[in-house]
Design an enzyme around this catalytic site. Sequence first.
Site, PDB file in Angstrom:
ATOM      1  CG  ASN A  79      -3.456  -4.313  -7.301  1.00 49.69           C
ATOM      2  OD1 ASN A  79      -4.096  -5.358  -7.417  1.00 49.69           O
ATOM      3  ND2 ASN A  79      -2.428  -4.024  -8.077  1.00 49.69           N
ATOM      4  CG  ASP A 128      -4.095   5.137 -15.406  1.00 55.32           C
ATOM      5  OD1 ASP A 128      -5.056   4.460 -14.980  1.00 55.32           O
ATOM      6  OD2 ASP A 128      -2.954   4.678 -15.561  1.00 55.32           O
ATOM      7  CG  HIS A 161       1.792   2.822 -13.905  1.00 54.85           C
ATOM      8  ND1 HIS A 161       1.874   1.939 -14.965  1.00 54.85           N
ATOM      9  CD2 HIS A 161       1.953   2.088 -12.782  1.00 54.85           C
ATOM     10  CE1 HIS A 161       2.071   0.719 -14.496  1.00 54.85           C
ATOM     11  NE2 HIS A 161       2.127   0.778 -13.180  1.00 54.85           N
ATOM     12  CD  GLU A 191      -0.645   6.935 -12.060  1.00 49.81           C
ATOM     13  OE1 GLU A 191      -1.193   6.032 -11.391  1.00 49.81           O
ATOM     14  OE2 GLU A 191       0.561   7.174 -11.994  1.00 49.81           O
ATOM     15  CG  HIS A 250      -4.139   3.384  -8.418  1.00 46.05           C
ATOM     16  ND1 HIS A 250      -3.713   2.238  -7.790  1.00 46.05           N
ATOM     17  CD2 HIS A 250      -3.275   3.597  -9.445  1.00 46.05           C
ATOM     18  CE1 HIS A 250      -2.636   1.768  -8.399  1.00 46.05           C
ATOM     19  NE2 HIS A 250      -2.352   2.565  -9.415  1.00 46.05           N
ATOM     20  CE  LYS A 310      -3.350  -1.033  -9.935  1.00 44.09           C
ATOM     21  NZ  LYS A 310      -3.037  -1.702 -11.213  1.00 44.09           N
ATOM     22  CB  SER A 352       0.330   4.230  -9.023  1.00 41.78           C
ATOM     23  OG  SER A 352       1.525   4.834  -9.483  1.00 41.78           O
TER      24      SER A 352
END
Length: 306
Positions: free
Chosen positions: A39, A196, A125, A167, A199, A231, A171
Site C-alpha cells: 500500500n 476513514d 475495515h 471508509e 485509502h 500507506k 479498502s
Amino acid sequence: PPHPLAWLEPHAAHRRAVGLRRELNPRAAADGMLDLAGNDYLGLSRDPRVVGGAVAAARAWGVGATGSRLVTGTTELHVALERELAAFCGLADGLVFSSGYAANLGVLTALSGAGALVVSDAANHASLVDACRLSRARVAVVPHNDAAAVDAVLAARREERALVVVESVDSVDGDTAPLRALHAVCRARGALLVVDEAHGLGVRGPGGRGLLAEVGLAGADDVVATVTLSKALGAQGGAVLGPAAVTAHLVDTARSFIFDTGLAPPAVGAALAALHVLKAERERPAAVLRNAAVLAAAAGVPAPPS
C-alpha cells in the site's frame, strides 16, 4: 486435565484443511520485484527525502518516543506533523496516534459510549469493526454505501447521540463512499460523520488531500476524519483530524492514545517529509489513478473511479 493450549492444534488443522492457514513471507531488502500488493501508493517509503526525514528525526530525538504522548512521547516534530497534516487535509486540528488502527479505536470509543448509536458500513475495515465492538454503544450495521439505510436507522433511533462511520475509499473494492449524501443525512438527523481516509489520503482530492476535500466537506464542523501514515505517506502511524474540541476530547479520553507509547520520532519525521513531497509534487495522486486504470484494463475489470 488437558493442556490449556491443546485446543490450538485442532483449530490449526481445520484452518489448514479449508485453506485459511496464514503464513508470513519475509521479503528481502531489494528483491527486484515490482510490488503490486503493498500500500505504498505513491512510492514514498524508499524516497531518499522521506528516508532522510526519518534519519534526521532519529538523530535528533532517538529511535523511540520514550513514553506515552501525555508523558514524554510528544516532541516538537509530532506537533508540527499534526498541524501540517490537518491544514493539508482542510480540517481544523489533528492528533497523531501510533497507528491508523489505534486512531480508529480511539475516535470511535471516545466519541460514542453507552447510550449512543454507531451506524457502521457493512464493508468497514476491521479496525472500525473492533472499535464498534469496544464502544459500548448500540451498533447498527447497514448495507455498503447505502445512505437511505443510514437515514432509516438514524430516523428510528432513541439515542441522543449518534455517529456514522464509513471508509472514503473502500479498502478492498476501491469504490468511493457517497459522502455528500451521507453528510446530508447526518446533518438532517443530528449525527456526526466519521470518515476513514486511509485509502483516500494521497490518492483522491486536489493534490491528494482526500475524498472529503474532493467533495467539499473538509472542515465541516460535523465531520471527523481518520488517516493512516503508513500507506500513501510511506511511513507508519495514524491520525484523527477534525474540530479542536474533538482532538482535545481525545487527549482526555481516548484510551488508545493515553495508554500507548507515542509514535516513534523516525516515523513522524518520515511522514512529515512525505507530506512535503506530496505538497510539492501534486501530480503523484493522478499518476496512481492512471496506473490503476491501465492495470484494470489489462485485467479486464472495471477501472476505479477517477
